[in-house]
Design an enzyme around this catalytic site. Structure first.
Site, short mmCIF file in Angstrom:
data_model
loop_
_atom_site.label_atom_id
_atom_site.label_comp_id
_atom_site.label_asym_id
_atom_site.label_seq_id
_atom_site.Cartn_x
_atom_site.Cartn_y
_atom_site.Cartn_z
N HIS A 49 0.83 -1.22 0.00
CA HIS A 49 0.00 0.00 0.00
C HIS A 49 0.86 1.27 0.00
CE1 HIS A 49 -3.58 -2.35 1.15
NE2 HIS A 49 -2.85 -2.91 2.11
C1 BDR Z 1 -2.71 1.04 5.36
O1 BDR Z 1 -2.93 0.59 6.69
C2 BDR Z 1 -1.73 0.15 7.26
O2 BDR Z 1 -1.93 -1.06 7.92
C3 BDR Z 1 -0.71 0.09 6.16
O3 BDR Z 1 0.57 0.44 6.65
C4 BDR Z 1 -1.22 1.10 5.16
O4 BDR Z 1 -0.75 2.40 5.45
C5 BDR Z 1 -3.45 0.12 4.41
O5 BDR Z 1 -4.82 0.13 4.70
#
Ligand code: BDR
Ligand code: CA
Length: 384
Positions: free
Chosen positions: A288
């Site tokens: 992500h």
């Molecule tokens: C986001 O949530 C976190 O767990 C990850 O680091 C990312 O920023 C994804 O939904």
């Protein structure tokens, strides 16, 4: 021609340098629009190949770790500061994790400032179930030797941005608490930022609740303040990032590398892969946060579309949902019987962000893996 361009460039630079907060708000809107909504008016040529100045706001976090590495390995960026916040794990872990990351990358020259240890109004909900109890997939890296700077994140963000109005962008890859606090402390700040590229939100369902993505879920009030601040936002949400899962091959390339950054990234992603396999998932770790950094570097990696995004803060099950309007009317929920407010709908459409709707995953992963292993350093021509 060259002289004219460079004179114009230096006039613009001078203008930005001298711009007071009020003057920055008076920038010709046509010029801003011509730059794709960015307050920062420099083109790559006018920056003379100078790196773009960014602050990384993060909650490391396994995918945050690779995103920070990608930024530190990208010659197009000058990382001015890293500001950890509570999110994936508490601040007592995200702060030392951020320090570990700069140590691994050999970039202890970059200030790391402790941010908020809790959301604006809510109890902290972490994602240790996905990132491991230590936030780095359970991989034990040595205790960091480098110390955080003696300034809180919102104050550091404020100081860096005020010193260079129009020049600093923020790449935010955690809950938006630090930014909301900085904007609250200095309401002029949003106008002085070049822009925010953030990982968060979704126009197609959440990953924590059916409505909300994690970063928005953790601190919806902060997200609302940021989306309403007027800063040009690029929202890299689940619509694009869920198509960016690392493969077994990517992970073994990282593991085999002799580069310390790639090696650490390989250890972390291997741990996440093992964990998700045990939990019965077949796909690899989703990158992500690296996609937000990559989008900042090369927006052509994703498909962007203008939206007006509002954040749900009232819902019993939906807080943190990002509602994307593509046109007017921007309607609110129907008023309660006893409410004084009438029906309300904005009839004019003013987008407040560009949302990433899809990604060219192949090109994204060549950039990410290439940069981490040190085999791809060239600036993608004309894209920055
Ligand atoms: C986001 O949530 C976190 O767990 C990850 O680091 C990312 O920023 C994804 O939904
Ligand atoms: Ca994150």
């Amino acid at each position: 021609m060259r002289t004219k361009n460079s004179e114009r460039g230096s006039l613009r630079r001078e203008f930005i340098k001298r711009a007071s907060v009020g003057a920055a708000a008076l920038l010709n809107p046509a010029l801003i629009r011509a730059n794709g909504g960015e307050l920062n008016m420099y083109t790559q040529e006018e920056r003379n190949g100078k790196p773009r100045r960014v602050i990384i706001d993060t909650d490391p976090g396994t995918d945050d770790a690779l995103a920070v590495f990608l930024a530190l390995r990208s010659p197009e960026l000058k990382v001015e500061a890293i500001t950890p916040v509570a999110g994936n794990v508490p601040l007592s872990l995200t702060l030392p994790n951020a320090l570990r990351l700069v140590e691994i990358a050999g970039r202890t020259d970059i200030p790391v400032a402790a941010g908020a240890d809790r959301p604006l109004k809510r109890r902290l909900v972490t994602a240790a179930y996905a990132h491991g109890e230590n936030g780095l997939g359970g991989v034990q890296f040595p205790e960091p030797k480098v110390r955080p700077v003696n300034e809180r994140a919102p104050a550091l963000i404020d100081r860096i941005v005020r010193d260079a109005p129009g020049e600093i962008s923020i790449i935010a890859i955690g809950p938006l608490t630090n930014l909301a606090l900085a904007f609250h402390e200095n309401p002029q700040l949003p106008r002085m930022l070049a822009g925010i590229t953030l990982m968060g939100g979704s126009l197609s369902g959440g990953n924590v609740t059916p409505a909300a993505e994690f970063n928005m879920y953790v601190d919806p009030e902060a997200a609302q303040a940021v989306f309403r601040s007027g800063v040009p936002i690029t929202m890299v949400g689940l619509d694009a990032t869920r198509h960016a899962a690392l493969s077994e091959e990517h992970i073994s390339t990282l593991e085999k590398s002799s580069d310390p950054v790639a090696h650490a990234a390989g250890q972390i992603t291997r741990a996440v892969m093992n964990h998700s396999r045990k939990a019965g998932y077949s796909s690899g770790p989703v990158m992500h946060d690296s996609l937000a950094v990559a989008t900042f570097l090369d927006p052509s990696l994703v498909k962007l579309q203008e939206y007006y995004v509002e954040i749900e803060t009232q819902g019993e099950f939906t807080a943190g949902e990002t509602l994307g309007y593509r046109r007017a009317p921007v309607r609110r929920s129907a008023p309660f019987e006893d409410s004084a407010a009438g029906e309300s709908a904005a009839e004019t459409f003013q987008p407040n962000c560009k949302a990433a709707l899809d990604v060219d995953a192949g090109r994204f992963f060549s950039l990410l893996i290439g940069r981490l292993t040190g085999t791809q350093t060239a600036v993608p021509a004309g894209r920055v």
